[in-house]
Structure formats: structure tokens, C-alpha cells
Design a protein around this motif. Sequence first.
Motif, PDB file in Angstrom:
ATOM      1  N   LEU A 132       7.981  17.293  43.808  1.00 15.20           N
ATOM      2  CA  LEU A 132       9.198  17.828  44.433  1.00 15.20           C
ATOM      3  C   LEU A 132      10.408  17.279  43.941  1.00 15.20           C
ATOM      4  CD1 LEU A 132      10.259  19.476  46.984  1.00 15.20           C
ATOM      5  CD2 LEU A 132      10.128  17.332  48.150  1.00 15.20           C
ATOM      6  N   ALA A 139       4.754  24.960  44.380  1.00 15.24           N
ATOM      7  CA  ALA A 139       3.958  24.355  45.428  1.00 15.24           C
ATOM      8  C   ALA A 139       2.624  24.829  45.675  1.00 15.24           C
ATOM      9  CB  ALA A 139       4.752  25.069  46.679  1.00 15.24           C
ATOM     10  N   LEU A 256       3.014  19.808  47.125  1.00 12.69           N
ATOM     11  CA  LEU A 256       4.102  18.957  47.208  1.00 12.69           C
ATOM     12  C   LEU A 256       4.239  17.988  48.295  1.00 12.69           C
ATOM     13  CD1 LEU A 256       6.968  21.335  46.118  1.00 12.69           C
ATOM     14  CD2 LEU A 256       5.783  19.826  44.385  1.00 12.69           C
TER      15      LEU A 256
END
Length: 331
Positions: A132, A139, A256
Motif C-alpha cells: 500500500l 489489492a 493490502l
Amino acid sequence: MNHRTLATLIAASFCLTACNESPETVTDSAASAETTVKTHAELSVRQGGAWEGQKYVADGFTFEPVTSFTSPDQLTDHSYYLRYEGPGWENDLVGYRLYLDWRNGIDVFVKTTSEMVLPLVGQDGYDSYHELSDWGGDALKVGKSVGLGALGRWVDNGVEHFRQVDKTHWNLLKDGGDTSEFEVRYEGWDVAGVKADVTTHYQISAGDPSTLVTVTSSTPMDNLVTGLVKHDNVNYIEKRSEHWTMIATYGKQNVLGDEWDLGLALFVKNSQIAEQFEGPHDYLFKFVPQTSYEYGFFATWQGHPEQPQTQQEFEAFMEQKLQRLDASTGH
């Protein structure tokens, strides 16, 4: 990274594209990119190295954006030849990428900003997007699935991806403005002795996280499928309208971290669904054998201020999307 720096880097990326005189490079000006880009699609090829078997080896990670591309025969997963392993596309809400190799899965780039970020992704260590950052990140755990809305063929109780293809071509059709589009053409996709030429056209528009997909095939196939990856401990949602069926998952399926819920949805025309079922790794739709298909998908996450923040809001968006799809579908 602040917004001014982000805009400067994106403009520089578009300038690099514009300044290259090759007919295979994009020609939008940096000024136009910075002021009008609401959507973006791209593919970038690594430079300055050479193939060693199925890996592209170079001293650094320098990429050239192109508008057309044919995959070399040695390209496979983790060849380190294409920036983030294939084409990417985005709008102000979300981004996606397609593995342009035998896996042919579709992954999700979640975003925290409405600015275009893909020109930056994979430029600082190639796969740093798996963590992230201030703009968002990669993701979705795709694994052995088709990811979110990619194609496969159902054979022997499993999905066969694109292991046997004569040639794969990518072409950028439109970049920037309210809509971006590209297509991928697969020549000679051979599964269980049945060959077909298949073209997939992808379109994303500003203000809507959806990608619309149009598929054409040289021959009808009775085993063509699309699907949505299955993850444990998430909520499965299904909604139907007059002309469309939408399936979705919502919950802690964001690689993430579990701070943000991720919503994934796939919608297919009812008239084109031969069967709806679960495979080992996906929730699947099998298409009626024909030569053209229409479907779409979208992803949302709470880290973007203009995306649904709860499952209730996510389901409300699903229902609104179905209403718009029905309104635009011919009777």
C-alpha cells in the motif's frame, strides 16, 4: 507523494510517450494529458536488456509505452518484460490490470485519489505496487482463478486459461478523456483440440468503476466462461434484473490489509448465460455458444472517498448499476 509531484510525474510519462516518433507510441501531449485525462489505458515494455530463456534481464527498469504489441513466444508469468505484467486501465475511482500471459487473469488497483496513477506504477522496483502506498496498490489475490471478469474455458472440472495460444496481440484504441479503450486478440486459442480466434474489447469511463467487455469469437464455443475469484470468509451477493445477472463478493479480501473492505462484482446478460456454477477457484458463468458476448465488472473499496463505504452502499450501487444496464439494453 503530493498531488503536484504526482501530476508532474504523470505529465512526464505522457511526454515520454509523445516525444517518441515510433508509430507504436502514444502521441498525446503532456499539456493535454495533465488537463483532460479522466481515464487512462497503457502498456509499457521494458528496454535495455535481452531475453535469457523466459526472463528478460536488464540492469534497470526502463519502460517504453506502446500502442500496439505482440507477445514474444517466451513471455510467461514473471518474465519482468511488461510493466506490472500487462496492460492497465483506470479512471478517477479505480484501476485494473490484465496478465498478458498464459494466466490471463484480471487484477485490481485500488486508488485513494482521483488522479491518474498508472504511469507511476512499477517504475520504482517493478513490483512495489504489492504494498500500500499513498496512491493505493494492487489489492486482489488472483491465484489460480480468472480474477475479476477474465475469460477461460471449462474443461474436466476446471478452468483452462491461455496456455496454448498461437499469438497474442494488444492494441490501444482510445486513451484519455471520458473513455479509454483497448483490445486483446488471441490467435489460435487451443483447448482440448478446439481452436478459436478470440478478441476482447475493454472500455472504462469516468465516474463509474465498471469495465465493459465485448468478446468476439471466430467460432461458437460451448465451454467459454468468465468468473469472479472465490475467497474465504467474505459475503457472496447475487442480484438479478430483467436483462442481467450480477454476482459479487464483499469483505476482507484485500491483500493490502484488512483495514479496508473490498467489493468485487461481475455482471452478464441473462440471454447469454448457459449455466451459473462454482469452480475450484471461481464463481463462474458459462456462456451460450455464440460468437459475441457482452459483460462487465467493477471493484470498490473504502479507501477512496467517492467509493461505497459499507456493504449496504455497495449493494445499493449494484442495484443502481443493474437499473442503468437494463435501461440501456434493447428490448
